[in-house]
Each structure stands twice: as structure tokens, then as C-alpha cells.
Design an enzyme around this catalytic site. Structure first.
Site, PDB file in Angstrom:
ATOM      1  N   TYR A   1       1.415  11.888   6.273  1.00 20.06           N
ATOM      2  CA  TYR A   1       2.146  11.132   5.260  1.00 20.06           C
ATOM      3  C   TYR A   1       3.244  11.937   4.595  1.00 20.06           C
ATOM      4  O   TYR A   1       4.186  11.356   4.040  1.00 20.06           O
ATOM      5  CB  TYR A   1       1.171  10.516   4.250  1.00 20.06           C
ATOM      6  CG  TYR A   1       0.597   9.245   4.818  1.00 20.06           C
ATOM      7  CD1 TYR A   1       1.387   8.120   4.961  1.00 20.06           C
ATOM      8  CD2 TYR A   1      -0.713   9.204   5.279  1.00 20.06           C
ATOM      9  CE1 TYR A   1       0.891   6.966   5.529  1.00 20.06           C
ATOM     10  CE2 TYR A   1      -1.227   8.051   5.853  1.00 20.06           C
ATOM     11  CZ  TYR A   1      -0.419   6.935   5.974  1.00 20.06           C
ATOM     12  OH  TYR A   1      -0.901   5.801   6.551  1.00 20.06           O
TER      13      TYR A   1
ATOM     14  N   THR B   1       0.820  -1.212   0.000  1.00 17.06           N
ATOM     15  CA  THR B   1       0.000   0.000   0.000  1.00 17.06           C
ATOM     16  C   THR B   1       0.854   1.261   0.000  1.00 17.06           C
ATOM     17  O   THR B   1       0.508   2.256  -0.657  1.00 17.06           O
ATOM     18  CB  THR B   1      -0.986   0.028   1.182  1.00 17.06           C
ATOM     19  OG1 THR B   1      -0.273  -0.016   2.419  1.00 17.06           O
ATOM     20  CG2 THR B   1      -1.960  -1.139   1.107  1.00 17.06           C
TER      21      THR B   1
ATOM     22  N   LEU C   1      -3.388   5.411   0.321  1.00 17.55           N
ATOM     23  CA  LEU C   1      -4.796   5.004   0.351  1.00 17.55           C
ATOM     24  C   LEU C   1      -4.889   3.499   0.642  1.00 17.55           C
ATOM     25  O   LEU C   1      -5.412   2.723  -0.160  1.00 17.55           O
ATOM     26  CB  LEU C   1      -5.469   5.355  -0.980  1.00 17.55           C
ATOM     27  CG  LEU C   1      -5.545   6.848  -1.293  1.00 17.55           C
ATOM     28  CD1 LEU C   1      -6.101   7.071  -2.697  1.00 17.55           C
ATOM     29  CD2 LEU C   1      -6.399   7.578  -0.261  1.00 17.55           C
ATOM     30  N   HIS C   2      -4.376   3.109   1.806  1.00 18.89           N
ATOM     31  CA  HIS C   2      -4.274   1.689   2.150  1.00 18.89           C
ATOM     32  C   HIS C   2      -5.542   0.913   1.794  1.00 18.89           C
ATOM     33  O   HIS C   2      -5.512  -0.093   1.075  1.00 18.89           O
ATOM     34  CB  HIS C   2      -4.027   1.528   3.655  1.00 18.89           C
ATOM     35  CG  HIS C   2      -2.849   2.248   4.187  1.00 18.89           C
ATOM     36  ND1 HIS C   2      -1.562   1.786   4.035  1.00 18.89           N
ATOM     37  CD2 HIS C   2      -2.753   3.405   4.896  1.00 18.89           C
ATOM     38  CE1 HIS C   2      -0.725   2.609   4.631  1.00 18.89           C
ATOM     39  NE2 HIS C   2      -1.420   3.600   5.161  1.00 18.89           N
ATOM     40  N   ASP C   3      -6.679   1.358   2.346  1.00 21.49           N
ATOM     41  CA  ASP C   3      -7.916   0.582   2.253  1.00 21.49           C
ATOM     42  C   ASP C   3      -8.486   0.558   0.848  1.00 21.49           C
ATOM     43  O   ASP C   3      -9.105  -0.432   0.431  1.00 21.49           O
ATOM     44  CB  ASP C   3      -8.954   1.133   3.228  1.00 21.49           C
ATOM     45  CG  ASP C   3      -8.503   1.006   4.674  1.00 21.49           C
ATOM     46  OD1 ASP C   3      -7.677   0.118   4.961  1.00 21.49           O
ATOM     47  OD2 ASP C   3      -8.967   1.790   5.521  1.00 21.49           O
TER      48      ASP C   3
END
Length: 317
Positions: A229, A195, A240-242
Site C-alpha cells: 500500500y 475503503t 483496512l477494506h474489510d
């Protein structure tokens, strides 16, 4: 058509992830369930409802789930990244939801939807895994109705909440171990290692902001997240990990995975919450080091293609 349930703790990147699924014409978003995590459960539930209102998808039911881990307290929230309310302190800028959360809890709603489903359902847990552990423990007969779990969490090489552990797994390691190690439902784990590589810059955000009111509203949620970040990445961008996990749920194979045995450290040492991924070469292992079940770990993707997919989906194109 991909049938999805998203289990989430919004969270800025969760807001992007929910939007991506809500706008995808090839997906049927059956429900959004909420869990404690980035902020407390009342805030994660309110944030999920507001994001669906922004997407004009209040037909999607929302149900609140676990407000704490299975066994031990969550050490802390993620206010440092997501702000006091989970959305950089700007949740009130999103439209108010006109539809209340379901009185039935998250686990009961997921169980009912799975029981009624005539085709397998993909569940996308993008917060702590407490609700999913409770679902599988309470309704083991429904496991066959789950096509796969696409989990955002864990790390191969170091964490973000501690040197060893990623936030979602670290928030409830016992639940994570139950789901990732103790169950047989097919699972894809989308770790920090990937990610972070999918991070987007301010130019990407500017394009989204210029796409219309919805894109502008999403970008208005990022100031605290961007500040966090900027320090973590060393440049102006966000992770935008998710949304990366949701992309895999919507377009299976957009991420390249490798199957590895995995365990979760539930001790109280410095590696609590770490995902221990066994990357040893095949062959017999010493006594006492038996392999656990294998999980598909997302290790790579076409980075530019993934960013383009996210941008097009969030712009509604």
C-alpha cells in the site's frame, strides 16, 4: 445486540475485521466461515482460527467453505499484498488455536445458525461471495432470516485486480452476480472507492501497537501489506477494506449509502468481475437496458470518525 456471521478469506485486513467484531461488546459473533481468496482455503481457515485465539474468542465456531469459485478457476491469489500465508508470512506468530474447525462446512453451519435464530442475523462477506451464493441457492427459505448482507467488494470507478474489477468480485463473478443481482436479501456494498479513502497511516498503527499485546500482534502482521500500500497510496499507510465493512455491520449508518441498480460483468472481456453501477438519473431508459435490483452502495463517511471507531474497537476500548 447485533448478531453477526463473518465470511472471510484472511488476509491482513480480514484479521483486523475479525478482531473488531470479536471484541465489540455490542455484537454477538455467531460464527466465522472461511472461503478461498487471498490465499488457499486451508490457510484462510487456519488464519481465522489463529485470529480468534488472539482475541481469546475460541468460543466462536469456525467452518471452512468453498475452496474454489462456482464455475471458472480463480486467476490468482493475493500473495503480492498479503504475503505467502495471507498474514505477511507471520501467521505462525499468532497463538495456535486449541479448537478445531467444525466438521460441518460453512454453508451448513450458516444454515443451522440462521434456522435456529430467533432474530435476524447480519452476514458480513469480506471475501469472494461463493459461500453466500451456495447458501442462498441451497436454503432459499432462510433468506428471510438474514437482516442484511454487508459486502466488502466492488468498485464504482475502477478496480484493483484489473482496471475494472475489485478482487473479491473478480475472484468469483458468477457467485457475486447471484448474490448481488439475483437475490432479494437487503445488501450494502462497501466498495474500493470508499475503503481507500479510509486508509490509516503509521501514526494510527503506532497507537494500536502501543495499546497492548493484541494490538502489537496485529501490527506485526502488516509488513508486506504496508509495502504494497505504500506503492498504491503513495504514502506510508494501509487500507483496512474489510474492517470498514465490519464497522458498518456493527454500527449501521456509520457509512453513508446511496441506492443504485447494479450488475456484475461475467463476460470474459477486460471488464470481467466489474460491478456496473447504474448512476443514470431517474426516468425511462432505452429498451433493452432495464434496471436490475437496487443495492445500497456505501459512498461516504466521516473519515476521522470512522478511523477513531476502528482504533477504539481494535484497542478493546
Amino acid at each position: 445486540m447485533t448478531r453477526l456471521i463473518i465470511d472471510t478469506d484472511p488476509g491482513v485486513d480480514d484479521a483486523f475485521a475479525i478482531t473488531l467484531a470479536a471484541l465489540d461488546p455490542g455484537a454477538e459473533l455467531l460464527a466465522v466461515t472461511t472461503v478461498f481468496g487471498n490465499v488457499a482455503l486451508p490457510a484462510t481457515t487456519a488464519n481465522a482460527r489463529r485470529v480468534l485465539a488472539l482475541c481469546e474468542r475460541e468460543d466462536v465456531p469456525v467452518a471452512a467453505g468453498a475452496d474454489r469459485p462456482l464455475v471458472h478457476p480463480q486467476p490468482h491469489r493475493a500473495h503480492h499484498a498479503h504475503g505467502s500465508d495471507g498474514l505477511s508470512g507471520r501467521s505462525a506468530a499468532l497463538p495456535n488455536s486449541t479448537r478445531a474447525a467444525r466438521t460441518a462446512g460453512a454453508v451448513d453451519l450458516m444454515a443451522r445458525l440462521l434456522d435456529e435464530a430467533d432474530e435476524p442475523v447480519t452476514i458480513v462477506p469480506i471475501g469472494p461471495l461463493t459461500n453466500i451464493a451456495l447458501l442462498l441457492a441451497s436454503y432459499p427459505e432462510l433468506a428471510t432470516k438474514i437482516e442484511r448482507l454487508v459486502v466488502m467488494g466492488g468498485a464504482v470507478h475502477g478496480g484493483n485486480s484489473t482496471a475494472a474489477a475489485e478482487f473479491n468480485i473478480w475472484s468469483d463473478p458468477e457467485a457475486a452476480r447471484r448474490v448481488l443481482v439475483g437475490e432479494s436479501v437487503p445488501c450494502v456494498l462497501v466498495p474500493l472507492d470508499l475503503t481507500y479513502r479510509c486508509a490509516v497511516g503509521t501514526g494510527w498503527l503506532d497507537t494500536l501497537r502501543g495499546s497492548g499485546p493484541r494490538g502489537a500482534a496485529l501490527c506485526a502482521l502488516v509488513p508486506d501489506y504496508l509495502e504494497h500500500y505504500r506503492a498504491a497510496l503513495g504514502w506510508d499507510g494501509i487500507v483496512l477494506h474489510d474492517a470498514v465493512a465490519v464497522a458498518e455491520a456493527l454500527r449501521p449508518g456509520i457509512l453513508d449509502g446511496v441506492s443504485y441498480p447494479l450488475d456484475v460483468d461475467c463476460s470474459f472481456g477486460p471488464s470481467r468481475g466489474a460491478t456496473i453501477i447504474d448512476r443514470r438519473r431517474g426516468g425511462p431508459h432505452p429498451a433493452g437496458t432495464a434496471q436490475t435490483r437496487a443495492v445500497d452502495i456505501a459512498m461516504d463517511t466521516d473519515l476521522d470518525g470512522l478511523r477513531e471507531f476502528l482504533l477504539a474497537g481494535l484497542c478493546g476500548g
